[in-house]
Design an enzyme around this catalytic site. Sequence first.
Site, mmCIF file in Angstrom:
data_model
loop_
_atom_site.group_PDB
_atom_site.id
_atom_site.type_symbol
_atom_site.label_atom_id
_atom_site.label_comp_id
_atom_site.label_asym_id
_atom_site.label_seq_id
_atom_site.Cartn_x
_atom_site.Cartn_y
_atom_site.Cartn_z
ATOM 1 N N GLY A 1 -40.634 14.377 -49.713
ATOM 2 C CA GLY A 1 -40.756 15.285 -48.850
ATOM 3 C C GLY A 1 -41.411 16.634 -49.197
ATOM 4 O O GLY A 1 -40.659 17.442 -49.160
ATOM 5 N N GLY A 2 -42.244 17.232 -47.769
ATOM 6 C CA GLY A 2 -43.038 18.368 -48.002
ATOM 7 C C GLY A 2 -43.918 18.808 -49.467
ATOM 8 O O GLY A 2 -43.554 20.066 -49.687
ATOM 9 N N GLY B 1 -42.370 12.065 -41.334
ATOM 10 C CA GLY B 1 -43.448 12.971 -41.949
ATOM 11 C C GLY B 1 -43.914 14.209 -41.965
ATOM 12 O O GLY B 1 -43.320 14.198 -40.533
ATOM 13 N N GLY C 1 -37.163 11.450 -42.379
ATOM 14 C CA GLY C 1 -37.100 9.957 -40.778
ATOM 15 C C GLY C 1 -38.142 10.481 -40.705
ATOM 16 O O GLY C 1 -38.908 9.759 -39.605
ATOM 17 N N HIS D 1 -45.750 4.143 -51.390
ATOM 18 C CA HIS D 1 -44.427 4.769 -51.264
ATOM 19 C C HIS D 1 -44.210 3.606 -49.674
ATOM 20 O O HIS D 1 -45.387 4.320 -48.924
ATOM 21 C CB HIS D 1 -44.365 6.245 -51.410
ATOM 22 C CG HIS D 1 -42.934 6.291 -50.955
ATOM 23 N ND1 HIS D 1 -41.429 6.351 -52.212
ATOM 24 C CD2 HIS D 1 -42.504 6.884 -50.111
ATOM 25 C CE1 HIS D 1 -40.678 6.317 -51.130
ATOM 26 N NE2 HIS D 1 -40.874 7.092 -50.511
ATOM 27 N N SER E 1 -47.474 7.884 -48.741
ATOM 28 C CA SER E 1 -46.403 7.131 -48.694
ATOM 29 C C SER E 1 -47.724 7.064 -47.857
ATOM 30 O O SER E 1 -47.868 7.499 -46.608
ATOM 31 C CB SER E 1 -45.393 8.421 -48.058
ATOM 32 O OG SER E 1 -44.849 7.954 -46.581
HETATM 33 C C1 DX5 Z 1 -38.799 11.684 -44.804
HETATM 34 C C2 DX5 Z 1 -40.338 10.173 -45.322
HETATM 35 C C3 DX5 Z 1 -40.716 10.933 -46.520
HETATM 36 C C4 DX5 Z 1 -42.078 11.246 -46.161
HETATM 37 C C5 DX5 Z 1 -42.806 12.039 -46.396
HETATM 38 O O1 DX5 Z 1 -37.935 10.712 -44.221
HETATM 39 O O2 DX5 Z 1 -39.114 8.925 -46.696
HETATM 40 O O3 DX5 Z 1 -41.448 9.459 -47.515
HETATM 41 O O4 DX5 Z 1 -43.001 9.936 -45.314
HETATM 42 O O5 DX5 Z 1 -44.032 12.512 -45.678
HETATM 43 P P1 DX5 Z 1 -45.456 14.504 -46.480
HETATM 44 O O6 DX5 Z 1 -45.138 13.706 -47.513
HETATM 45 O O7 DX5 Z 1 -45.988 14.036 -44.996
HETATM 46 O O8 DX5 Z 1 -43.632 14.972 -46.111
HETATM 47 ZN ZN ZN Z 2 -40.176 8.253 -48.197
#
Ligand code: DX5
Ligand code: ZN
Length: 221
Positions: free
Chosen positions: A177-178, A145, A143, A34, A9
């Site tokens: 996410g995570g 990362g 919302g 992404h 992302s």
């Molecule tokens: C959160 C986003 C995710 C986020 C993932 O709302 O949709 O795509 O950027 O970030 P990480 O991988 O750090 O959890």
């Molecule tokens: Zn996302």
Amino acid sequence: MKKVIIAPSILSADFANLEKEIKAIDDGGCDWVHVDVMDGTFVPPITIGDNIVKAIRPHTKKVMDVHLMVEHPETQVEAFAKAGADMITVHQEACVHLERTLQLIRSLGCKAGVALCPSTPVSTLKNVLHCTDLILLMSVNPGYGGQSYIHAVTDKIKEARAMLDAADSDAFLHVDGGVSPKTIEEVSGAGADCFVAGSAVYNTPDYAAAIAELRSLASQV
Ligand code: DX5
Ligand code: ZN
């Protein structure tokens, strides 16, 4: 070995150097790019608009995987399709007429995805599988990362995998996410085949190594 899709992302990228940051994950072996689009209403932050997708499109041939965390996504999908998105994912929670919106995305020549927040049941998608190319299960509340994976979502991944298999659907099962080297085996083992990784790629010194490690861990389950 299981075939997996790794989709870094760009939310966690350096926005002052997006061209370089995108080339780095492209060269580093990512499958998809992404793009997290947030409107300040569906989720508090405002992030990326179609103009940014248009600007980055010439810098990679990888699949542009656009995740719309916006209200009224049906008013936005055409702009993102024209900007060069390959996949457009809308939130079930933001779509009163979900079937129509998915068909609209397909009519624009893109793959159509549906995302679910952690609290939304998988069963809400049972009647739109005929027009769904991708299910995206949020494993954090959308919302931001860098949040921690919500382990309660693992059962949802298993449920979604069973639902897709029962329907003989070849839709991708994306988890967002995570996702990190600590969690990706659990996520993959539950049946996901696509993995968003923001901080687990961009907050490391070597994107190629981070992508390779995630791919290797996810492939072996
Ligand atoms: C959160 C986003 C995710 C986020 C993932 O709302 O949709 O795509 O950027 O970030 P990480 O991988 O750090 O959890
Ligand atoms: Zn996302």
